[in-house]
Write a protein that holds these residues in place. Structure first.
Motif, PDB file in Angstrom:
ATOM      1  N   TYR A  56      -5.176   8.016  -0.884  1.00 14.09           N
ATOM      2  CA  TYR A  56      -4.674   8.251  -2.224  1.00 14.09           C
ATOM      3  C   TYR A  56      -5.402   7.353  -3.211  1.00 14.09           C
ATOM      4  O   TYR A  56      -5.778   6.224  -2.901  1.00 14.09           O
ATOM      5  CB  TYR A  56      -3.171   7.957  -2.307  1.00 14.09           C
ATOM      6  CG  TYR A  56      -2.338   8.623  -1.239  1.00 14.09           C
ATOM      7  CD1 TYR A  56      -2.610   9.920  -0.813  1.00 14.09           C
ATOM      8  CD2 TYR A  56      -1.267   7.955  -0.655  1.00 14.09           C
ATOM      9  CE1 TYR A  56      -1.838  10.533   0.164  1.00 14.09           C
ATOM     10  CE2 TYR A  56      -0.478   8.559   0.318  1.00 14.09           C
ATOM     11  CZ  TYR A  56      -0.783   9.838   0.728  1.00 14.09           C
ATOM     12  OH  TYR A  56      -0.014  10.439   1.692  1.00 14.09           O
ATOM     13  N   GLU A  57      -5.543   7.862  -4.436  1.00 15.38           N
ATOM     14  CA  GLU A  57      -6.220   7.086  -5.484  1.00 15.38           C
ATOM     15  C   GLU A  57      -5.183   6.360  -6.337  1.00 15.38           C
ATOM     16  O   GLU A  57      -4.227   6.966  -6.815  1.00 15.38           O
ATOM     17  CB  GLU A  57      -7.062   8.011  -6.363  1.00 15.38           C
ATOM     18  CG  GLU A  57      -7.871   7.272  -7.412  1.00 15.38           C
ATOM     19  CD  GLU A  57      -8.689   8.211  -8.277  1.00 15.38           C
ATOM     20  OE1 GLU A  57      -9.259   7.731  -9.284  1.00 15.38           O
ATOM     21  OE2 GLU A  57      -8.755   9.421  -7.961  1.00 15.38           O
ATOM     22  N   VAL A  58      -5.374   5.065  -6.521  1.00 13.90           N
ATOM     23  CA  VAL A  58      -4.434   4.268  -7.317  1.00 13.90           C
ATOM     24  C   VAL A  58      -4.518   4.679  -8.786  1.00 13.90           C
ATOM     25  O   VAL A  58      -5.610   4.816  -9.351  1.00 13.90           O
ATOM     26  CB  VAL A  58      -4.738   2.766  -7.188  1.00 13.90           C
ATOM     27  CG1 VAL A  58      -3.764   1.947  -8.040  1.00 13.90           C
ATOM     28  CG2 VAL A  58      -4.676   2.325  -5.736  1.00 13.90           C
ATOM     29  N   ASN A  59      -3.364   4.868  -9.393  1.00 14.87           N
ATOM     30  CA  ASN A  59      -3.303   5.135 -10.825  1.00 14.87           C
ATOM     31  C   ASN A  59      -3.041   3.809 -11.534  1.00 14.87           C
ATOM     32  O   ASN A  59      -1.901   3.367 -11.674  1.00 14.87           O
ATOM     33  CB  ASN A  59      -2.191   6.143 -11.134  1.00 14.87           C
ATOM     34  CG  ASN A  59      -2.154   6.545 -12.596  1.00 14.87           C
ATOM     35  OD1 ASN A  59      -2.776   5.912 -13.444  1.00 14.87           O
ATOM     36  ND2 ASN A  59      -1.422   7.593 -12.900  1.00 14.87           N
ATOM     37  N   TRP A  60      -4.103   3.161 -11.978  1.00 18.14           N
ATOM     38  CA  TRP A  60      -3.964   1.842 -12.603  1.00 18.14           C
ATOM     39  C   TRP A  60      -3.258   1.917 -13.953  1.00 18.14           C
ATOM     40  O   TRP A  60      -2.647   0.942 -14.391  1.00 18.14           O
ATOM     41  CB  TRP A  60      -5.334   1.184 -12.745  1.00 18.14           C
ATOM     42  CG  TRP A  60      -5.938   0.843 -11.418  1.00 18.14           C
ATOM     43  CD1 TRP A  60      -6.947   1.500 -10.778  1.00 18.14           C
ATOM     44  CD2 TRP A  60      -5.536  -0.228 -10.550  1.00 18.14           C
ATOM     45  NE1 TRP A  60      -7.210   0.901  -9.551  1.00 18.14           N
ATOM     46  CE2 TRP A  60      -6.361  -0.160  -9.395  1.00 18.14           C
ATOM     47  CE3 TRP A  60      -4.570  -1.228 -10.629  1.00 18.14           C
ATOM     48  CZ2 TRP A  60      -6.247  -1.063  -8.341  1.00 18.14           C
ATOM     49  CZ3 TRP A  60      -4.444  -2.127  -9.596  1.00 18.14           C
ATOM     50  CH2 TRP A  60      -5.273  -2.041  -8.465  1.00 18.14           C
ATOM     51  N   LEU A 453       6.966  -6.263  -7.093  1.00 12.84           N
ATOM     52  CA  LEU A 453       7.060  -4.831  -6.839  1.00 12.84           C
ATOM     53  C   LEU A 453       5.700  -4.267  -6.445  1.00 12.84           C
ATOM     54  O   LEU A 453       5.583  -3.481  -5.497  1.00 12.84           O
ATOM     55  CB  LEU A 453       7.576  -4.118  -8.086  1.00 12.84           C
ATOM     56  CG  LEU A 453       7.762  -2.605  -7.947  1.00 12.84           C
ATOM     57  CD1 LEU A 453       9.056  -2.294  -7.203  1.00 12.84           C
ATOM     58  CD2 LEU A 453       7.763  -1.927  -9.320  1.00 12.84           C
ATOM     59  N   PHE A 454       4.661  -4.666  -7.167  1.00 11.55           N
ATOM     60  CA  PHE A 454       3.309  -4.196  -6.865  1.00 11.55           C
ATOM     61  C   PHE A 454       2.882  -4.650  -5.467  1.00 11.55           C
ATOM     62  O   PHE A 454       2.328  -3.873  -4.684  1.00 11.55           O
ATOM     63  CB  PHE A 454       2.337  -4.714  -7.920  1.00 11.55           C
ATOM     64  CG  PHE A 454       0.911  -4.303  -7.687  1.00 11.55           C
ATOM     65  CD1 PHE A 454       0.546  -2.967  -7.701  1.00 11.55           C
ATOM     66  CD2 PHE A 454      -0.062  -5.258  -7.455  1.00 11.55           C
ATOM     67  CE1 PHE A 454      -0.771  -2.592  -7.487  1.00 11.55           C
ATOM     68  CE2 PHE A 454      -1.383  -4.892  -7.242  1.00 11.55           C
ATOM     69  CZ  PHE A 454      -1.739  -3.551  -7.260  1.00 11.55           C
ATOM     70  N   GLY A 455       3.172  -5.902  -5.123  1.00  9.66           N
ATOM     71  CA  GLY A 455       2.833  -6.405  -3.800  1.00  9.66           C
ATOM     72  C   GLY A 455       3.580  -5.673  -2.703  1.00  9.66           C
ATOM     73  O   GLY A 455       3.025  -5.390  -1.627  1.00  9.66           O
ATOM     74  N   THR A 459       2.028  -3.389   0.281  1.00  9.25           N
ATOM     75  CA  THR A 459       2.426  -3.622   1.677  1.00  9.25           C
ATOM     76  C   THR A 459       2.812  -2.315   2.360  1.00  9.25           C
ATOM     77  O   THR A 459       2.441  -2.070   3.514  1.00  9.25           O
ATOM     78  CB  THR A 459       3.595  -4.616   1.738  1.00  9.25           C
ATOM     79  OG1 THR A 459       3.201  -5.857   1.133  1.00  9.25           O
ATOM     80  CG2 THR A 459       4.034  -4.875   3.165  1.00  9.25           C
ATOM     81  N   ASP A 460       3.537  -1.458   1.648  1.00  8.83           N
ATOM     82  CA  ASP A 460       3.989  -0.196   2.230  1.00  8.83           C
ATOM     83  C   ASP A 460       2.877   0.843   2.328  1.00  8.83           C
ATOM     84  O   ASP A 460       2.875   1.662   3.257  1.00  8.83           O
ATOM     85  CB  ASP A 460       5.132   0.387   1.402  1.00  8.83           C
ATOM     86  CG  ASP A 460       6.494  -0.190   1.787  1.00  8.83           C
ATOM     87  OD1 ASP A 460       6.542  -1.022   2.712  1.00  8.83           O
ATOM     88  OD2 ASP A 460       7.495   0.186   1.154  1.00  8.83           O
ATOM     89  N   TYR A 461       1.909   0.834   1.383  1.00  9.05           N
ATOM     90  CA  TYR A 461       0.963   1.946   1.288  1.00  9.05           C
ATOM     91  C   TYR A 461      -0.503   1.561   1.482  1.00  9.05           C
ATOM     92  O   TYR A 461      -1.374   2.423   1.407  1.00  9.05           O
ATOM     93  CB  TYR A 461       1.117   2.628  -0.079  1.00  9.05           C
ATOM     94  CG  TYR A 461       2.376   3.428  -0.202  1.00  9.05           C
ATOM     95  CD1 TYR A 461       2.441   4.733   0.264  1.00  9.05           C
ATOM     96  CD2 TYR A 461       3.529   2.872  -0.757  1.00  9.05           C
ATOM     97  CE1 TYR A 461       3.608   5.473   0.166  1.00  9.05           C
ATOM     98  CE2 TYR A 461       4.701   3.608  -0.857  1.00  9.05           C
ATOM     99  CZ  TYR A 461       4.735   4.904  -0.387  1.00  9.05           C
ATOM    100  OH  TYR A 461       5.884   5.624  -0.478  1.00  9.05           O
ATOM    101  N   VAL A 464      -2.984   3.765   3.395  1.00  6.85           N
ATOM    102  CA  VAL A 464      -3.298   5.126   2.942  1.00  6.85           C
ATOM    103  C   VAL A 464      -3.885   5.149   1.536  1.00  6.85           C
ATOM    104  O   VAL A 464      -4.091   6.226   0.958  1.00  6.85           O
ATOM    105  CB  VAL A 464      -2.045   6.028   3.005  1.00  6.85           C
ATOM    106  CG1 VAL A 464      -1.627   6.258   4.443  1.00  6.85           C
ATOM    107  CG2 VAL A 464      -0.901   5.447   2.187  1.00  6.85           C
ATOM    108  N   LEU A 465      -4.148   3.984   0.971  1.00  7.91           N
ATOM    109  CA  LEU A 465      -4.753   3.901  -0.353  1.00  7.91           C
ATOM    110  C   LEU A 465      -6.273   3.796  -0.234  1.00  7.91           C
ATOM    111  O   LEU A 465      -6.794   3.245   0.727  1.00  7.91           O
ATOM    112  CB  LEU A 465      -4.215   2.693  -1.116  1.00  7.91           C
ATOM    113  CG  LEU A 465      -2.729   2.714  -1.464  1.00  7.91           C
ATOM    114  CD1 LEU A 465      -2.316   1.389  -2.093  1.00  7.91           C
ATOM    115  CD2 LEU A 465      -2.402   3.870  -2.398  1.00  7.91           C
ATOM    116  N   GLY A 466      -6.947   4.310  -1.235  1.00 12.83           N
ATOM    117  CA  GLY A 466      -8.401   4.235  -1.251  1.00 12.83           C
ATOM    118  C   GLY A 466      -8.873   2.916  -1.830  1.00 12.83           C
ATOM    119  O   GLY A 466      -8.269   1.858  -1.604  1.00 12.83           O
ATOM    120  N   ASP A 467      -9.938   2.964  -2.610  1.00  9.46           N
ATOM    121  CA  ASP A 467     -10.550   1.770  -3.183  1.00  9.46           C
ATOM    122  C   ASP A 467      -9.543   1.044  -4.076  1.00  9.46           C
ATOM    123  O   ASP A 467      -8.966   1.614  -4.995  1.00  9.46           O
ATOM    124  CB  ASP A 467     -11.767   2.177  -4.002  1.00  9.46           C
ATOM    125  CG  ASP A 467     -12.532   0.995  -4.564  1.00  9.46           C
ATOM    126  OD1 ASP A 467     -12.213  -0.161  -4.168  1.00  9.46           O
ATOM    127  OD2 ASP A 467     -13.417   1.205  -5.392  1.00  9.46           O
TER     128      ASP A 467
END
Length: 475
Positions: A56-60, A453-455, A459-461, A464-467
């Motif tokens: 998945y791609e992070v939505n910054w 929350l971000f951390g 930790t959970d994802y 499955v996260l990309g760059d």
């Protein structure tokens, strides 16, 4: 066409098109995922992630708003692949054109600008009676805090002789005035009252439960977790004061916003009031903070653009952003769907009447106090968390030993993102969990919760996260 009275989303199958619409505020979430010619939708993000291509791609942009405001804006979710359908919008599949489009409408209360109708406090109380009338034969739970919203709703429910219970829990604000003030209110009204306790040792589990159930969309509501689970067992509809603050007492609408001479000035002042304020030390790096300021400013301007110049621009801006995207998550997603939330302040006739009252009449809570006196003068006179508070302090559950240890582990994870946290913040993290006792002020606590929350999300994802290289690292 988007719903304009109720808040339930719906699917309409017409000869020429299939239409998936939200409610006008979008309180009930509708998410969608486009994959080739197919579009999948769901009321939660996780089912769509099961269909999305990995990584998945992070939505910054979403995380910028979650950290700065405590909730995302527009269509953003933490993942680029999954979008949220905004309020008063629809996904439309045209059978003839064989393509899908997003259709956005202007809500009824924006198209028809309210004017000062001379609404009285008594009028507002009468409209609340009408809003609660459909629930006369249902057992209700009216949570009472120390503030205005809940005591007003409890007063009206008891005046209607409804079957009411009332519960209270601590908002973990370091004061616990809610527990004391709620007793005064429920005793005066003769309501059976219960305190739902919180265990500081359980805070990490409670914060994780709320974060996962809310799909990491807001750093609010961890304190509400044990309360919500008890509500699930109660078998009562829950009367919630959602939107009362912006509608009736100018909550988060500052004098700078009211007095601004232009819409741009009003929106800038409002965004400053909505954003988490300055912490006791720089939490984010200069590069990360500059990126977030830029992206959140642009998103907020877009999210509120239809309201510019509107007579009720300021309260509607709060309602369409903070209320819908952050605060509503507690009754909608923590209490619901196991229990039915009831929102009397969003009843169309009450909502329209409240919007018609000029903002300056609400200054300092003046109009709200008139309503409270009209509903029950004895309850209106009782101490409130909306007024001056005694200097009484209790330990923060979110600052106890168990919380500090968990917060620290999540900060270590968040700090692995290149250039996210500042050098002073890295120094705090290096000193270990007990250094987090510095984060006792209101603003500092909210910045800490956002990063934690971000951390926790990482930790959970993470697998499955990309760059994970953020945009500011390449600036």
């Amino acid at each position: 066409m988007a719903a304009e009275v109720g808040e339930a989303p719906g699917l309409v199958d017409e000869p020429g098109a299939v239409i998936l619409h939200t409610g006008a505020f979008g309180l009930i979430d509708v998410y969608y995922l486009a994959d080739g010619d197919a579009v999948y939708f769901a009321g939660a993000i996780e089912p769509l992630l099961a269909l999305a291509r990995r990584p998945y791609e992070v939505n910054w942009d979403a995380w910028a708003a979650i950290l700065k405001l405590t909730y995302p804006l527009l269509e953003d979710t933490p993942y680029r692949e999954v979008k949220r359908l905004p309020g008063s919008a629809a996904l439309v599949w045209s059978r003839s054109a064989r393509r899908i489009t997003v259709r956005k409408r202007t809500p009824r209360w924006v198209r028809d600008e309210p004017f000062d109708r001379g609404v009285t406090a008594g009028d507002m109380v009468a409209l609340l009676h009408e809003a609660l009338k459909p629930f006369d034969d249902r057992p209700l739970l009216v949570p009472v805090s120390g503030g205005y919203d809940s005591r007003l709703l409890a007063s009206v429910a008891m005046a209607r002789r409804m079957d009411v219970e009332s519960w209270t829990t601590s908002p973990d604000d370091g004061l616990d005035n809610d527990l004391v003030f709620a007793r005064y209110v429920t005793r005066e009204l003769g309501i059976d009252h219960r305190i739902v306790p919180q265990d500081p040792a359980a805070y990490p589990d409670e914060a994780r439960w709320a974060a996962r159930r809310l799909e990491y969309l807001t750093s609010h509501h961890a304190w509400y977790s044990p309360f919500a689970r008890e509500v699930h067992k109660a078998g009562r509809a829950v009367v919630d004061g959602l939107a009362g603050g912006p509608l009736m007492k100018n909550f988060l609408i500052t004098a700078d916003a009211v007095e601004a001479r232009s819409s741009t000035g009003r929106q800038a002042a409002l965004l400053a009031a909505l954003a988490t304020g300055e912490p006791h030390l720089p939490v984010l790096s200069d590069q990360a903070l500059a990126f977030m300021d830029d992206r959140v400013g642009a998103a907020f301007a877009q999210a509120t653009s239809m309201l510019r110049g509107h007579r009720a621009e300021l309260p509607l801006s709060v309602l369409h952003t903070r209320t819908a995207r952050g605060i509503a998550r507690s009754p909608v997603n923590l209490v619901g769907p196991e229990a039915t939330p009831v929102f009397p302040f969003l009843h169309p006739e009450f909502f329209d009447a409240a919007l018609s009252v000029p903002v300056d009449r609400k200054e300092g809570g003046r109009f709200y106090r008139e309503i409270l006196r009209a509903a029950n003068p004895r309850v209106a006179a009782l101490p409130s968390t909306n007024g001056a508070l005694p200097h009484r302090r209790v330990p923060l559950r979110s600052g106890g030993p168990a919380a500090r240890e968990w917060n620290h582990r999540m900060l270590l994870k968040a700090a692995t993102v290149q250039g996210l946290v500042s050098e002073p913040m890295l120094g705090v993290i290096a000193r270990g969990p007990d250094a987090l006792t510095e984060f006792g002020s209101w603003n500092s606590r909210f910045w800490l919760r956002g990063l934690v929350l971000f951390g926790s999300w990482l930790t959970d994802y993470e697998e499955v996260l990309g760059d994970l290289t953020p945009p500011w690292a390449n600036a």
